[in-house]
Scaffold this active site. Structure first.
Site, mmCIF file in Angstrom:
data_model
loop_
_atom_site.group_PDB
_atom_site.id
_atom_site.type_symbol
_atom_site.label_atom_id
_atom_site.label_comp_id
_atom_site.label_asym_id
_atom_site.label_seq_id
_atom_site.Cartn_x
_atom_site.Cartn_y
_atom_site.Cartn_z
ATOM 1 N N HIS A 6 25.056 52.581 37.323
ATOM 2 C CA HIS A 6 25.805 52.047 38.475
ATOM 3 C C HIS A 6 26.337 53.216 39.305
ATOM 4 O O HIS A 6 26.226 53.253 40.528
ATOM 5 C CB HIS A 6 26.950 51.160 37.967
ATOM 6 C CG HIS A 6 28.005 50.836 38.984
ATOM 7 N ND1 HIS A 6 28.952 51.747 39.406
ATOM 8 C CD2 HIS A 6 28.267 49.699 39.676
ATOM 9 C CE1 HIS A 6 29.740 51.199 40.304
ATOM 10 N NE2 HIS A 6 29.345 49.943 40.492
ATOM 11 N N ASN A 7 26.919 54.194 38.630
ATOM 12 C CA ASN A 7 27.496 55.327 39.358
ATOM 13 C C ASN A 7 26.422 56.205 39.999
ATOM 14 O O ASN A 7 26.636 56.753 41.077
ATOM 15 C CB ASN A 7 28.380 56.164 38.423
ATOM 16 C CG ASN A 7 29.748 55.532 38.241
ATOM 17 O OD1 ASN A 7 29.902 54.323 38.368
ATOM 18 N ND2 ASN A 7 30.748 56.341 37.939
ATOM 19 N N GLU A 33 25.669 54.542 43.046
ATOM 20 C CA GLU A 33 26.843 54.777 43.916
ATOM 21 C C GLU A 33 26.742 56.144 44.611
ATOM 22 O O GLU A 33 26.962 56.254 45.823
ATOM 23 C CB GLU A 33 28.092 54.690 43.034
ATOM 24 C CG GLU A 33 29.411 55.040 43.675
ATOM 25 C CD GLU A 33 30.557 55.033 42.633
ATOM 26 O OE1 GLU A 33 30.752 54.001 41.956
ATOM 27 O OE2 GLU A 33 31.239 56.062 42.484
ATOM 28 N N TYR A 34 26.389 57.171 43.848
ATOM 29 C CA TYR A 34 26.262 58.513 44.439
ATOM 30 C C TYR A 34 25.232 58.510 45.575
ATOM 31 O O TYR A 34 25.456 59.089 46.639
ATOM 32 C CB TYR A 34 25.790 59.526 43.385
ATOM 33 C CG TYR A 34 26.854 60.191 42.547
ATOM 34 C CD1 TYR A 34 27.838 59.457 41.890
ATOM 35 C CD2 TYR A 34 26.855 61.575 42.359
ATOM 36 C CE1 TYR A 34 28.788 60.071 41.089
ATOM 37 C CE2 TYR A 34 27.796 62.202 41.558
ATOM 38 C CZ TYR A 34 28.767 61.438 40.923
ATOM 39 O OH TYR A 34 29.697 62.056 40.126
ATOM 40 N N LYS A 39 32.893 63.701 38.847
ATOM 41 C CA LYS A 39 33.399 63.740 37.468
ATOM 42 C C LYS A 39 32.271 63.754 36.453
ATOM 43 O O LYS A 39 32.528 63.849 35.256
ATOM 44 C CB LYS A 39 34.321 62.553 37.217
ATOM 45 C CG LYS A 39 35.581 62.597 38.054
ATOM 46 C CD LYS A 39 36.726 61.868 37.392
ATOM 47 C CE LYS A 39 37.902 61.742 38.324
ATOM 48 N NZ LYS A 39 37.688 60.651 39.319
ATOM 49 N N SER A 66 34.092 48.812 36.807
ATOM 50 C CA SER A 66 33.969 49.318 38.168
ATOM 51 C C SER A 66 34.848 48.524 39.117
ATOM 52 O O SER A 66 35.085 47.333 38.915
ATOM 53 C CB SER A 66 32.526 49.250 38.651
ATOM 54 O OG SER A 66 32.470 49.766 39.963
ATOM 55 N N GLY A 67 35.287 49.226 40.150
ATOM 56 C CA GLY A 67 36.073 48.563 41.187
ATOM 57 C C GLY A 67 37.288 49.373 41.585
ATOM 58 O O GLY A 67 38.049 48.963 42.460
ATOM 59 N N LYS A 112 26.943 51.346 33.189
ATOM 60 C CA LYS A 112 27.969 51.824 34.145
ATOM 61 C C LYS A 112 27.571 53.185 34.718
ATOM 62 O O LYS A 112 27.776 53.469 35.899
ATOM 63 C CB LYS A 112 29.339 51.904 33.453
ATOM 64 C CG LYS A 112 30.434 52.542 34.317
ATOM 65 C CD LYS A 112 30.721 51.711 35.557
ATOM 66 C CE LYS A 112 31.565 52.276 36.649
ATOM 67 N NZ LYS A 112 32.311 53.443 36.611
ATOM 68 N N ARG A 162 -2.505 73.757 35.378
ATOM 69 C CA ARG A 162 -1.923 73.994 34.044
ATOM 70 C C ARG A 162 -2.988 74.455 33.067
ATOM 71 O O ARG A 162 -2.769 75.321 32.225
ATOM 72 C CB ARG A 162 -1.275 72.697 33.519
ATOM 73 C CG ARG A 162 -0.020 72.281 34.254
ATOM 74 C CD ARG A 162 0.510 70.947 33.737
ATOM 75 N NE ARG A 162 1.004 71.043 32.383
ATOM 76 C CZ ARG A 162 0.463 70.429 31.334
ATOM 77 N NH1 ARG A 162 -0.583 69.642 31.502
ATOM 78 N NH2 ARG A 162 0.983 70.574 30.145
ATOM 79 N N GLY A 170 46.915 54.475 27.795
ATOM 80 C CA GLY A 170 46.558 55.170 29.043
ATOM 81 C C GLY A 170 47.041 54.325 30.209
ATOM 82 O O GLY A 170 46.354 53.384 30.624
HETATM 83 C C1 6PG Z 1 33.833 52.753 39.883
HETATM 84 C C2 6PG Z 1 33.749 54.222 40.171
HETATM 85 C C3 6PG Z 1 34.655 54.970 39.271
HETATM 86 C C4 6PG Z 1 35.032 56.320 39.782
HETATM 87 C C5 6PG Z 1 33.978 57.351 39.645
HETATM 88 C C6 6PG Z 1 34.052 58.439 40.681
HETATM 89 O O1 6PG Z 1 32.772 52.192 39.627
HETATM 90 O O2 6PG Z 1 34.924 52.190 39.935
HETATM 91 O O3 6PG Z 1 32.454 54.678 39.993
HETATM 92 O O4 6PG Z 1 34.076 54.953 38.005
HETATM 93 O O5 6PG Z 1 35.478 56.254 41.077
HETATM 94 O O6 6PG Z 1 34.204 57.943 38.392
HETATM 95 O O7 6PG Z 1 33.095 59.311 40.303
HETATM 96 P P1 6PG Z 1 33.021 60.786 40.833
HETATM 97 O O8 6PG Z 1 34.400 61.389 40.667
HETATM 98 O O9 6PG Z 1 32.009 61.415 39.933
HETATM 99 O O10 6PG Z 1 32.625 60.676 42.260
#
Ligand code: 6PG
Length: 482
Positions: free
Chosen positions: A187-188, A191-192, A262, A130-131, A184, A448, A12
């Site tokens: 982590h994302n 990030e979001y 993604k 990541s990065g 990871k 409930r 890849g």
């Molecule tokens: C990282 C990013 C990387 C990527 C994400 C974007 O840590 O380098 O998180 O993994 O940029 O997949 O994610 P989305 O497309 O879901 O925003």
């Protein structure tokens, strides 16, 4: 390199794969790359000129060029492509060879692959990286998990190419199974939420305070010089300076307001629900990206309701901006705390045995969520490995107590003005619920039981109980089990 074998192979050769391979070559490791796309192969050869790098267009030649045990890193899109490549590789590999999936694979896929391949005598581990493109080239943060013996074998390479903070590489063995990909993914998720928090801030500055792009840029760049310092603030402030060649306007103003993703944020939200561990601000960030996709609906609704969202006349920026900086810090802290809480829960429930101090340490450099604040997180878990929640740490308590009141002021002012600040508001509500010894959930239990006889538990009494709620007031409480 005529007879010498290559130390690592990469399948890849998109920008990430190519950059990672070039990074390894820079550190003196002879490396080979394979891709079916000839253009990518030729890019690798051009960029890797004068380095110990070779591209192959035949997979068997590529595999045979590798030193034994072979180490093959996959950087292909998550999902079916990973299985397809593994399927193609398997007949060409020998027992003891190592496959590293360095893409953003779903951790449940990784769990299956670890099991299937170990039954065939192959070492497999999932490694979050990541990065972005720059990180891959100059030093990423890496989260390898799974087969420990395989990790030990490639450790020198990973440590050499990782980002460094305080002389330490931003890579560490995360834990067994799919723990690397799990960490990871979280982590994302963080990030979001951080990206949404910055976007909320953009909304406040442009709609509330009517700031120009230059003024917005200054705010983010000033913040980035202090305790809020982070990679995401740094790139954000650069975005507000950017114009395409030959264009008068800033690029940001021409970009559609429909955010794509993604999947890693969604997966974080899904697993947190399965583990019953709340990460509401991360959930909300995923939801907001989804809402952004409904452009025509938003346009229709916006025409039906009068627009508010202007505080420039009432509020002096020099008064609100310092408070906003405090509110940003408060919300940012809360977001990291939610992510770390999810990791702590997964550590136990999924048997990952995560070292949270080490995870915070390797996130301090190279990765997208790197920030000065990660030092505080690292120290918190270093001084108490069993810390139940980040907000119980002494240093964090000080930060929250100091920033909480300005956050309330900012949130209430902006909500009255009708400016959408979901992350700020949600972070504050999460905190208020978290600090409630008594939540109103006793009422949910009563409801409930009322409509579904789902039973409830009583304070100071063992067992589960049910009431015939719609009968007479003196209706009896039935003790269901003891
Ligand atoms: C990282 C990013 C990387 C990527 C994400 C974007 O840590 O380098 O998180 O993994 O940029 O997949 O994610 P989305 O497309 O879901 O925003």
């Amino acid at each position: 390199m005529a007879n010498e074998k290559y130390k690592i192979g990469m399948i890849g050769l998109g920008t990430m794969g190519r950059n990672l391979l070039l990074n390894m070559a820079d550190h003196g490791f002879p490396v080979a790359g394979y891709d079916m796309d000839l253009a990518k192969l030729s890019l690798l050869e051009t960029e890797g000129k004068e380095k110990p790098v070779k591209g192959f267009k035949a997979i068997n030649e590529f595999v045979n060029s590798l030193d034994s045990p072979r180490v093959i890193v996959l950087l292909v899109p998550a999902g079916k492509a990973v299985d397809a490549v593994i399927g193609e590789l398997q007949p060409l590999l020998a027992k003891g060879d190592i496959i590293i999936d360095a893409g953003n694979s779903h951790f449940t896929d990784t769990t299956l692959r670890v099991k299937n391949l170990s039954e065939k005598g192959l070492h497999f581990f999932g490694m979050g990286i990541s990065g972005g493109e720059e990180g891959a080239r100059k030093g990423p943060s890496m989260m390898p998990g799974g087969d420990k013996a395989a990790f030990q074998y490639v450790k020198p390479v990973l440590e050499a190419i990782a980002a460094e903070v305080d002389g330490m590489p931003c890579v560490v063995y995360i834990g067994p199974g799919a723990s690397g990909h799990f960490v990871k993914m979280v982590h994302n998720g963080i990030e979001y939420a951080l990206m949404q928090l910055i976007s909320d801030t953009y909304e406040i500055l442009r709609k509330g305070l009517r700031f120009s792009n230059a003024e917005i840029q200054k705010v983010f760049s000033d913040w980035n010089k202090g305790r809020l310092q982070s990679y995401l603030l740094e790139i954000t402030s650069n975005i507000f300076l950017y114009k395409e060649n030959g264009s008068e306007g800033f690029l940001i103003d021409s970009i559609k307001d429909e955010a794509k993703s993604k999947g890693t944020g969604k997966w974080t939200t899904q697993i947190s629900t399965d583990l019953e561990l709340p990460i509401p601000t991360i959930d909300l960030a995923v939801a907001l990206r989804n809402l952004s996709k409904y452009k025509s609906l938003r346009t229709a609704v916006s025409k039906e309701y009068s627009q508010r969202g202007q505080i420039a006349e009432q509020i002096d920026p020099s008064v609100i901006l310092p408070k906003l900086e405090q509110a940003f810090y408060f919300s940012m802290v809360t977001i990291y705390a939610q992510g770390m809480h999810l990791l702590a829960k997964a550590s136990v429930d999924l048997g990952y045995d995560l070292k949270l101090a080490e995870i915070a340490r390797i996130w301090r450099g190279g990765c997208i969520i790197r920030a000065a604040f990660l030092d505080v997180i690292h120290n918190a878990y270093k001084s108490d490995q069993q810390l139940q929640h980040l907000l119980l740490d002494g240093q964090l308590k000080k930060i929250i107590n100091e920033t909480c009141e300005p956050t309330r002021e900012v949130v209430s002012e902006l909500m009255i003005a009708g400016i959408s600040i979901p992350c700020y508001a949600n972070a504050l509500s999460y905190f208020d619920a978290l600090r409630s010894e008594n939540m109103p959930s006793n009422l949910i239990q009563a409801q409930r039981d009322y409509f579904g006889a789902h039973t409830y538990e009583l304070v100071g009494k063992e067992g589960s109980f049910h009431s015939e709620w719609n009968l007479e007031p003196e209706a009896k409480i039935q003790n269901i089990q003891h």
